[in-house]
Write a protein that holds these residues in place. Structure first.
Motif, PDB file in Angstrom:
ATOM      1  N   ILE A  52       0.385  -1.348   0.463  1.00 48.85           N
ATOM      2  CA  ILE A  52       0.079   0.275   0.272  1.00 48.85           C
ATOM      3  C   ILE A  52       0.794   1.609   0.115  1.00 48.85           C
ATOM      4  O   ILE A  52       1.898   0.812   1.087  1.00 48.85           O
ATOM      5  CB  ILE A  52      -0.673  -0.538   0.877  1.00 48.85           C
ATOM      6  CG1 ILE A  52      -1.887  -1.482   1.550  1.00 48.85           C
ATOM      7  CG2 ILE A  52      -1.814   0.862   1.695  1.00 48.85           C
ATOM      8  CD1 ILE A  52      -2.529  -1.836   2.735  1.00 48.85           C
ATOM      9  N   ASP A  53       0.321   1.889  -1.096  1.00 45.07           N
ATOM     10  CA  ASP A  53       1.782   3.644  -1.246  1.00 45.07           C
ATOM     11  C   ASP A  53       1.126   4.292   0.468  1.00 45.07           C
ATOM     12  O   ASP A  53       0.434   4.793   1.458  1.00 45.07           O
ATOM     13  CB  ASP A  53       0.361   4.528  -2.057  1.00 45.07           C
ATOM     14  CG  ASP A  53       0.879   5.346  -1.954  1.00 45.07           C
ATOM     15  OD1 ASP A  53       2.145   6.427  -1.399  1.00 45.07           O
ATOM     16  OD2 ASP A  53       1.352   5.620  -3.566  1.00 45.07           O
ATOM     17  N   ASP A  54       2.243   4.652   0.532  1.00 46.65           N
ATOM     18  CA  ASP A  54       2.589   5.470   1.944  1.00 46.65           C
ATOM     19  C   ASP A  54       2.302   6.561   1.943  1.00 46.65           C
ATOM     20  O   ASP A  54       1.660   7.030   3.592  1.00 46.65           O
ATOM     21  CB  ASP A  54       3.956   5.637   2.380  1.00 46.65           C
ATOM     22  CG  ASP A  54       4.961   3.938   2.676  1.00 46.65           C
ATOM     23  OD1 ASP A  54       4.565   3.505   2.768  1.00 46.65           O
ATOM     24  OD2 ASP A  54       6.493   4.553   1.780  1.00 46.65           O
ATOM     25  N   GLU A  64      16.873   4.252  11.619  1.00 50.44           N
ATOM     26  CA  GLU A  64      17.516   3.573  11.002  1.00 50.44           C
ATOM     27  C   GLU A  64      17.372   3.036   9.151  1.00 50.44           C
ATOM     28  O   GLU A  64      15.833   3.250   8.730  1.00 50.44           O
ATOM     29  CB  GLU A  64      18.442   2.127  11.555  1.00 50.44           C
ATOM     30  CG  GLU A  64      16.859   1.218  11.315  1.00 50.44           C
ATOM     31  CD  GLU A  64      17.158  -0.273  11.207  1.00 50.44           C
ATOM     32  OE1 GLU A  64      18.201  -0.273  11.649  1.00 50.44           O
ATOM     33  OE2 GLU A  64      16.810  -1.243  11.416  1.00 50.44           O
ATOM     34  N   ILE A  65      18.827   2.990   8.981  1.00 51.04           N
ATOM     35  CA  ILE A  65      17.745   3.144   6.782  1.00 51.04           C
ATOM     36  C   ILE A  65      18.522   0.947   7.878  1.00 51.04           C
ATOM     37  O   ILE A  65      19.408   1.152   7.272  1.00 51.04           O
ATOM     38  CB  ILE A  65      18.461   3.960   6.035  1.00 51.04           C
ATOM     39  CG1 ILE A  65      18.329   3.165   4.811  1.00 51.04           C
ATOM     40  CG2 ILE A  65      20.218   3.966   6.428  1.00 51.04           C
ATOM     41  CD1 ILE A  65      18.631   3.714   3.787  1.00 51.04           C
ATOM     42  N   SER A 111      10.948   3.087   3.453  1.00 53.74           N
ATOM     43  CA  SER A 111      10.940   3.697   2.323  1.00 53.74           C
ATOM     44  C   SER A 111      11.449   5.213   2.126  1.00 53.74           C
ATOM     45  O   SER A 111      12.005   5.885   2.795  1.00 53.74           O
ATOM     46  CB  SER A 111       9.442   3.940   1.715  1.00 53.74           C
ATOM     47  OG  SER A 111       8.665   4.700   2.527  1.00 53.74           O
ATOM     48  N   SER A 112      11.414   5.059   0.499  1.00 54.29           N
ATOM     49  CA  SER A 112      11.563   6.744   0.634  1.00 54.29           C
ATOM     50  C   SER A 112      11.264   7.921   0.627  1.00 54.29           C
ATOM     51  O   SER A 112      11.810   8.853   1.060  1.00 54.29           O
ATOM     52  CB  SER A 112      12.490   6.652  -1.440  1.00 54.29           C
ATOM     53  OG  SER A 112      13.203   5.838  -1.699  1.00 54.29           O
ATOM     54  N   LEU A 119      12.022   8.216   4.356  1.00 54.68           N
ATOM     55  CA  LEU A 119      13.278   8.727   4.387  1.00 54.68           C
ATOM     56  C   LEU A 119      13.352  10.637   4.266  1.00 54.68           C
ATOM     57  O   LEU A 119      13.289  11.095   5.057  1.00 54.68           O
ATOM     58  CB  LEU A 119      14.550   8.415   4.007  1.00 54.68           C
ATOM     59  CG  LEU A 119      14.799   6.239   4.284  1.00 54.68           C
ATOM     60  CD1 LEU A 119      15.699   6.191   3.455  1.00 54.68           C
ATOM     61  CD2 LEU A 119      15.527   6.856   5.889  1.00 54.68           C
ATOM     62  N   LYS A 120      11.968  10.966   3.693  1.00 53.55           N
ATOM     63  CA  LYS A 120      12.550  11.769   3.034  1.00 53.55           C
ATOM     64  C   LYS A 120      11.809  12.450   3.859  1.00 53.55           C
ATOM     65  O   LYS A 120      11.496  13.937   3.862  1.00 53.55           O
ATOM     66  CB  LYS A 120      11.951  11.934   1.355  1.00 53.55           C
ATOM     67  CG  LYS A 120      12.574  11.938   0.032  1.00 53.55           C
ATOM     68  CD  LYS A 120      11.827  11.595  -1.879  1.00 53.55           C
ATOM     69  CE  LYS A 120      13.537  10.973  -1.894  1.00 53.55           C
ATOM     70  NZ  LYS A 120      12.709  10.888  -3.314  1.00 53.55           N
ATOM     71  N   ARG A 121      10.432  12.187   4.300  1.00 53.61           N
ATOM     72  CA  ARG A 121       9.904  12.804   5.659  1.00 53.61           C
ATOM     73  C   ARG A 121      10.397  13.141   6.225  1.00 53.61           C
ATOM     74  O   ARG A 121       9.850  14.298   6.893  1.00 53.61           O
ATOM     75  CB  ARG A 121       8.506  12.011   5.695  1.00 53.61           C
ATOM     76  CG  ARG A 121       7.610  12.606   4.512  1.00 53.61           C
ATOM     77  CD  ARG A 121       7.363  13.388   4.067  1.00 53.61           C
ATOM     78  NE  ARG A 121       5.959  13.861   5.086  1.00 53.61           N
ATOM     79  CZ  ARG A 121       5.847  15.467   5.546  1.00 53.61           C
ATOM     80  NH1 ARG A 121       6.728  16.447   5.241  1.00 53.61           N
ATOM     81  NH2 ARG A 121       5.344  16.514   6.510  1.00 53.61           N
ATOM     82  N   TYR A 122      11.498  12.331   7.205  1.00 52.63           N
ATOM     83  CA  TYR A 122      12.229  12.412   8.192  1.00 52.63           C
ATOM     84  C   TYR A 122      13.309  13.576   8.137  1.00 52.63           C
ATOM     85  O   TYR A 122      13.099  14.628   8.614  1.00 52.63           O
ATOM     86  CB  TYR A 122      13.201  11.066   8.484  1.00 52.63           C
ATOM     87  CG  TYR A 122      13.621  11.784   9.595  1.00 52.63           C
ATOM     88  CD1 TYR A 122      13.266  11.382  11.359  1.00 52.63           C
ATOM     89  CD2 TYR A 122      14.917  11.152   9.664  1.00 52.63           C
ATOM     90  CE1 TYR A 122      13.809  11.273  12.447  1.00 52.63           C
ATOM     91  CE2 TYR A 122      15.710  11.215  10.620  1.00 52.63           C
ATOM     92  CZ  TYR A 122      15.547  11.333  11.891  1.00 52.63           C
ATOM     93  OH  TYR A 122      16.099  11.561  13.274  1.00 52.63           O
ATOM     94  N   LYS A 123      13.231  13.798   7.321  1.00 53.32           N
ATOM     95  CA  LYS A 123      14.316  14.904   6.304  1.00 53.32           C
ATOM     96  C   LYS A 123      13.615  16.593   6.468  1.00 53.32           C
ATOM     97  O   LYS A 123      13.563  16.989   6.220  1.00 53.32           O
ATOM     98  CB  LYS A 123      14.681  14.847   4.744  1.00 53.32           C
ATOM     99  CG  LYS A 123      15.955  15.442   4.566  1.00 53.32           C
ATOM    100  CD  LYS A 123      17.440  15.815   5.499  1.00 53.32           C
ATOM    101  CE  LYS A 123      18.191  16.509   4.886  1.00 53.32           C
ATOM    102  NZ  LYS A 123      18.229  18.027   5.199  1.00 53.32           N
TER     103      LYS A 123
END
Length: 267
Positions: A168-170, A192-193, A208-209, A212-216
């Motif tokens: 399912i899409d994030d 962690e990655i 997921s990418s 990771l992008k949202r965390y940034k």
């Protein structure tokens, strides 16, 4: 220089590899620093029998200290643990973390209401949507109460053991994911990655990418890299792929840990 901050040896129930074999492989790969994070999972139903998968903490830490000294000129070895949190085990883990001298603690969800994700018991009688939602809500409710950790482990693990053909899409769970990340950032915690994504043939990184992008974007800075290795062939697996991707996402640092405090190292 690579830093593998998620590895297991025969102090974990699911590994038969001696600690020294993992260390020697890390030295062969010229890793700068590693952290052992052997499994501690309390209260899991196995064939309807409740079990604790415990680390022998005293012997584990004794072995780590021995090898820290033996290989101090060749590699830095840190003392960590991966805990499998459930709502009813929080107090036990608080006691554990306060009782032992860890550099690093991975907070993971392996089991929900005593049902193991790995054995897919958790997914029985649930739609994929229901499983995802329960997983993310459970993780958020736990980290509202539990603060004795360094990073969240394989944050979207629920995908790995569900239906990989229908992930399912994030964005469907964007609100839940954002609240988890905001809580971690507010508490000064990281994520962690986890490069086991390559071994499990996941269609994206773990997490997921998108995550990771949202965390940034939300202001997160504390990021560790871990292979989730259980044998020497898996140590630092896929790191050469991940580091450039992190840079493309705008990450400038990864972290190591000392006495539960992050050290920022330029990518």
């Amino acid at each position: 220089m690579y830093y593998d901050y998620h590895m297991h040896c025969d102090f974990s129930r699911d590994s038969k590899t001696p600690m020294e074999d993992m260390i020697r492989k890390s030295i062969d790969l010229k890793l700068s620093e590693i952290c052992f994070t052997d499994h501690s999972d309390y209260s899991i139903l196995v064939n309807n029998i409740e079990q604790d998968h415990e680390v022998d903490y005293k012997n584990y830490l004794k072995s780590l200290e021995f090898f820290q000294n033996k290989y101090k000129k060749e590699i830095t070895i840190k003392k960590g643990v991966e805990i499998g949190l459930q709502n009813h085990t929080i107090d036990k883990y608080i006691e554990d973390i306060k009782s032992y001298d860890f550099d690093f603690v991975i907070a993971s969800i392996h089991t929900i209401n005593k049902s193991d994700l790995i054995d897919r018991d958790f997914y029985k009688n649930k739609s994929q949507y229901e499983a995802y939602r329960q997983y993310y809500e459970n993780l958020y409710n736990i980290i509202k109460k539990f603060k004795n950790y360094s990073v969240l482990g394989h944050l979207d693990l629920v995908k790995r053991y569900g239906d990989l053909n229908n992930i399912i899409d994030d964005k469907i769970f964007g609100d839940e994911i954002d609240e988890i990340l905001k809580m971690a950032i507010y508490d000064g915690k990281g994520i962690e990655i986890n490069t086991s994504c390559f071994r499990y043939n996941m269609p994206d990184l773990t997490p997921s990418s998108y995550i990771l992008k949202r965390y940034k974007e939300l202001g997160g800075e504390i990021l560790t890299t871990g292979s989730d290795s259980h044998n020497p062939s898996q140590v630092a697996y896929g790191f050469e792929k991940v580091y450039p991707q992190l840079q493309d996402m705008g990450y400038k640092y990864i972290c190591t840990f000392d006495k539960m405090k992050p050290n920022f190292i330029k990518l």
